[in-house]
Structure formats: C-alpha cells, structure tokens
Design a protein around this motif. Sequence first.
Motif, PDB file in Angstrom:
ATOM      1  N   GLY A  42     -33.619 -11.362  12.619  1.00 40.52           N
ATOM      2  CA  GLY A  42     -32.731 -10.320  11.677  1.00 40.52           C
ATOM      3  C   GLY A  42     -31.510 -10.744  11.351  1.00 40.52           C
ATOM      4  O   GLY A  42     -30.790 -10.285  10.571  1.00 40.52           O
ATOM      5  N   LYS A  43     -31.239 -12.064  11.730  1.00 42.46           N
ATOM      6  CA  LYS A  43     -29.826 -12.502  11.437  1.00 42.46           C
ATOM      7  C   LYS A  43     -29.969 -13.815  11.024  1.00 42.46           C
ATOM      8  O   LYS A  43     -31.020 -14.516  10.884  1.00 42.46           O
ATOM      9  N   GLU A  44     -28.976 -14.302  10.341  1.00 38.13           N
ATOM     10  CA  GLU A  44     -28.682 -15.630   9.718  1.00 38.13           C
ATOM     11  C   GLU A  44     -28.651 -16.572  10.690  1.00 38.13           C
ATOM     12  O   GLU A  44     -27.988 -16.460  12.000  1.00 38.13           O
ATOM     13  N   ARG A  45     -28.960 -17.869  10.341  1.00 37.91           N
ATOM     14  CA  ARG A  45     -28.476 -19.064  11.100  1.00 37.91           C
ATOM     15  C   ARG A  45     -27.104 -18.996  11.617  1.00 37.91           C
ATOM     16  O   ARG A  45     -26.237 -18.982  10.715  1.00 37.91           O
ATOM     17  N   GLU A  46     -26.908 -19.488  12.968  1.00 37.24           N
ATOM     18  CA  GLU A  46     -25.537 -19.338  13.313  1.00 37.24           C
ATOM     19  C   GLU A  46     -25.202 -20.666  13.962  1.00 37.24           C
ATOM     20  O   GLU A  46     -25.951 -21.277  14.925  1.00 37.24           O
ATOM     21  N   PHE A  47     -23.901 -21.385  13.573  1.00 36.98           N
ATOM     22  CA  PHE A  47     -23.642 -22.627  14.235  1.00 36.98           C
ATOM     23  C   PHE A  47     -23.155 -22.471  15.536  1.00 36.98           C
ATOM     24  O   PHE A  47     -22.896 -21.326  16.130  1.00 36.98           O
ATOM     25  N   VAL A  48     -23.677 -23.474  16.680  1.00 36.30           N
ATOM     26  CA  VAL A  48     -23.563 -23.431  18.004  1.00 36.30           C
ATOM     27  C   VAL A  48     -22.583 -24.406  18.397  1.00 36.30           C
ATOM     28  O   VAL A  48     -21.401 -24.206  18.963  1.00 36.30           O
ATOM     29  N   ALA A  49     -22.787 -25.843  18.057  1.00 36.00           N
ATOM     30  CA  ALA A  49     -21.910 -26.978  18.555  1.00 36.00           C
ATOM     31  C   ALA A  49     -22.430 -28.070  17.657  1.00 36.00           C
ATOM     32  O   ALA A  49     -23.598 -28.326  17.200  1.00 36.00           O
ATOM     33  N   THR A  50     -21.691 -29.094  17.669  1.00 33.33           N
ATOM     34  CA  THR A  50     -21.865 -30.345  17.084  1.00 33.33           C
ATOM     35  C   THR A  50     -21.000 -31.393  18.012  1.00 33.33           C
ATOM     36  O   THR A  50     -20.240 -31.197  18.729  1.00 33.33           O
ATOM     37  N   ILE A  51     -21.483 -32.798  17.892  1.00 29.75           N
ATOM     38  CA  ILE A  51     -21.057 -33.997  18.767  1.00 29.75           C
ATOM     39  C   ILE A  51     -20.946 -34.942  17.544  1.00 29.75           C
ATOM     40  O   ILE A  51     -21.728 -35.375  16.958  1.00 29.75           O
ATOM     41  N   SER A  52     -19.891 -35.717  17.752  1.00 25.03           N
ATOM     42  CA  SER A  52     -19.624 -36.766  16.855  1.00 25.03           C
ATOM     43  C   SER A  52     -20.708 -37.981  17.404  1.00 25.03           C
ATOM     44  O   SER A  52     -21.445 -38.009  18.340  1.00 25.03           O
ATOM     45  N   TRP A  53     -20.819 -39.181  16.401  1.00 24.29           N
ATOM     46  CA  TRP A  53     -21.437 -40.209  16.357  1.00 24.29           C
ATOM     47  C   TRP A  53     -21.559 -40.868  18.140  1.00 24.29           C
ATOM     48  O   TRP A  53     -22.569 -41.301  18.452  1.00 24.29           O
ATOM     49  N   SER A  54     -20.412 -40.972  18.434  1.00 20.18           N
ATOM     50  CA  SER A  54     -20.322 -41.570  19.861  1.00 20.18           C
ATOM     51  C   SER A  54     -20.128 -40.564  20.938  1.00 20.18           C
ATOM     52  O   SER A  54     -20.048 -41.268  22.019  1.00 20.18           O
ATOM     53  N   GLY A  55     -20.230 -39.374  20.766  1.00 22.77           N
ATOM     54  CA  GLY A  55     -20.025 -38.332  21.621  1.00 22.77           C
ATOM     55  C   GLY A  55     -18.619 -37.905  22.153  1.00 22.77           C
ATOM     56  O   GLY A  55     -18.272 -37.339  23.010  1.00 22.77           O
ATOM     57  N   GLY A  56     -17.663 -38.785  21.532  1.00 25.55           N
ATOM     58  CA  GLY A  56     -16.315 -38.556  21.718  1.00 25.55           C
ATOM     59  C   GLY A  56     -15.623 -37.112  21.399  1.00 25.55           C
ATOM     60  O   GLY A  56     -14.486 -36.745  21.822  1.00 25.55           O
ATOM     61  N   ALA A  57     -16.345 -36.702  20.271  1.00 21.87           N
ATOM     62  CA  ALA A  57     -15.758 -35.412  20.071  1.00 21.87           C
ATOM     63  C   ALA A  57     -16.779 -34.273  19.851  1.00 21.87           C
ATOM     64  O   ALA A  57     -17.767 -34.426  19.378  1.00 21.87           O
ATOM     65  N   THR A  58     -16.338 -33.030  20.266  1.00 19.28           N
ATOM     66  CA  THR A  58     -17.411 -32.043  20.264  1.00 19.28           C
ATOM     67  C   THR A  58     -16.656 -30.860  19.636  1.00 19.28           C
ATOM     68  O   THR A  58     -15.414 -30.839  19.688  1.00 19.28           O
ATOM     69  N   TYR A  59     -17.536 -29.951  19.012  1.00 16.50           N
ATOM     70  CA  TYR A  59     -17.063 -28.605  18.632  1.00 16.50           C
ATOM     71  C   TYR A  59     -17.840 -27.456  18.690  1.00 16.50           C
ATOM     72  O   TYR A  59     -19.208 -27.769  18.624  1.00 16.50           O
ATOM     73  N   TYR A  60     -17.466 -26.395  19.461  1.00 17.88           N
ATOM     74  CA  TYR A  60     -18.002 -25.122  19.735  1.00 17.88           C
ATOM     75  C   TYR A  60     -17.738 -23.842  18.970  1.00 17.88           C
ATOM     76  O   TYR A  60     -16.537 -24.019  18.605  1.00 17.88           O
ATOM     77  N   ALA A  61     -18.818 -23.082  18.753  1.00 18.15           N
ATOM     78  CA  ALA A  61     -18.530 -21.850  18.422  1.00 18.15           C
ATOM     79  C   ALA A  61     -17.817 -21.138  19.597  1.00 18.15           C
ATOM     80  O   ALA A  61     -18.082 -21.097  20.572  1.00 18.15           O
ATOM     81  N   ASP A  62     -16.905 -20.091  18.906  1.00 18.87           N
ATOM     82  CA  ASP A  62     -16.280 -19.395  19.786  1.00 18.87           C
ATOM     83  C   ASP A  62     -17.235 -18.747  20.852  1.00 18.87           C
ATOM     84  O   ASP A  62     -16.908 -18.324  22.071  1.00 18.87           O
ATOM     85  N   SER A  63     -18.454 -18.232  20.336  1.00 19.33           N
ATOM     86  CA  SER A  63     -19.255 -17.453  21.387  1.00 19.33           C
ATOM     87  C   SER A  63     -19.750 -17.993  22.672  1.00 19.33           C
ATOM     88  O   SER A  63     -20.442 -17.629  23.226  1.00 19.33           O
ATOM     89  N   VAL A  64     -19.899 -19.470  22.417  1.00 18.10           N
ATOM     90  CA  VAL A  64     -20.464 -20.274  23.432  1.00 18.10           C
ATOM     91  C   VAL A  64     -19.431 -21.380  24.047  1.00 18.10           C
ATOM     92  O   VAL A  64     -19.792 -21.755  25.215  1.00 18.10           O
ATOM     93  N   LYS A  65     -18.163 -21.055  23.612  1.00 20.62           N
ATOM     94  CA  LYS A  65     -17.288 -22.122  24.213  1.00 20.62           C
ATOM     95  C   LYS A  65     -17.080 -21.766  25.793  1.00 20.62           C
ATOM     96  O   LYS A  65     -16.836 -20.723  26.119  1.00 20.62           O
ATOM     97  N   GLY A  66     -17.070 -22.931  26.451  1.00 22.99           N
ATOM     98  CA  GLY A  66     -16.917 -22.614  27.998  1.00 22.99           C
ATOM     99  C   GLY A  66     -18.016 -22.445  28.859  1.00 22.99           C
ATOM    100  O   GLY A  66     -18.308 -22.456  30.122  1.00 22.99           O
ATOM    101  N   ARG A  67     -19.372 -22.002  27.937  1.00 19.10           N
ATOM    102  CA  ARG A  67     -20.505 -21.825  28.580  1.00 19.10           C
ATOM    103  C   ARG A  67     -21.873 -22.973  28.293  1.00 19.10           C
ATOM    104  O   ARG A  67     -22.488 -23.395  29.240  1.00 19.10           O
ATOM    105  N   PHE A  68     -21.724 -23.654  27.086  1.00 16.86           N
ATOM    106  CA  PHE A  68     -22.415 -24.433  26.623  1.00 16.86           C
ATOM    107  C   PHE A  68     -21.809 -25.593  26.572  1.00 16.86           C
ATOM    108  O   PHE A  68     -20.504 -25.880  26.146  1.00 16.86           O
ATOM    109  N   THR A  69     -22.608 -27.080  26.776  1.00 19.97           N
ATOM    110  CA  THR A  69     -22.006 -28.148  26.468  1.00 19.97           C
ATOM    111  C   THR A  69     -23.344 -29.142  25.761  1.00 19.97           C
ATOM    112  O   THR A  69     -24.250 -29.060  26.184  1.00 19.97           O
ATOM    113  N   ILE A  70     -22.627 -29.695  24.742  1.00 15.46           N
ATOM    114  CA  ILE A  70     -23.300 -30.678  23.804  1.00 15.46           C
ATOM    115  C   ILE A  70     -23.087 -31.946  24.269  1.00 15.46           C
ATOM    116  O   ILE A  70     -21.981 -32.153  24.470  1.00 15.46           O
TER     117      ILE A  70
END
Length: 125
Positions: A42-70
Amino acid sequence: QVQLVESGGGLVQAGGSLGLSCAASGFIFSRNAMGWFRQAPGKEREFVATISWSGGATYYADSVKGRFTISRDNAKNTVYLQMNSLKPEDTAVYYCVSSSSRYSYTVDAHAYDYWGQGTQVTVSS
C-alpha cells in the motif's frame, strides 16, 4: 540483457539481522552505482541506499542510517545490503537497482535504469 537477481530475504524477528545479495549481469557492473529500494504494501517505493561504482561512497535514507550497510564486490558483480536492528516497519519487498552513473545520490526511483524482481523481507514484532 541486464539482469539483477536478489536473494536473501525472509522472516526475522524485530531486532534481528538479515543480509540481501544482488547478482548483476549484462552490463559492466564496476562502472555503475548500485542501490536498494523497498516497497511496503500500500505504499510507494522508497529509497534505501546507494553505493558508488568503486564502493567508496555510500548514501542512506535517514530511516535506515546506522542500521543498514550497503557494500559491493566488483569481482563478483554483486551488491549487498546488511540489515541489522530490524524493525517491523522495515517489512517490504526489497529491490536492487542500477544507475547509469558512477555516483548516485538521488532518491527518485525513476532515475534508476534497471530493477530486480524483488525479495520479501518480513520483520515480526
């Protein structure tokens, strides 16, 4: 053709951990940013995390930051999502996505070119 195949979903109790994998093929994996989205009933798709081509940069949704690791392994053409301290509100179908860019910080689902079929994650309270 491009294929993204997720695995690792399942049922876990609140506070537990689960790891997802996404095996990619059909493109030069090491050149592209990768990410994860999720969609709860019943909800729209929600961003979770991304990782750059080399793995050197990551970005997380506030809702998962500190709990999830990409993370990613370019030698295996695989991207991972380690989920710890899971909550019932993390229950959703989780999708692996690929970007046409080396870096991606956008939360807009339309910005991602390819999607996997999804894997169900259910967190019980």
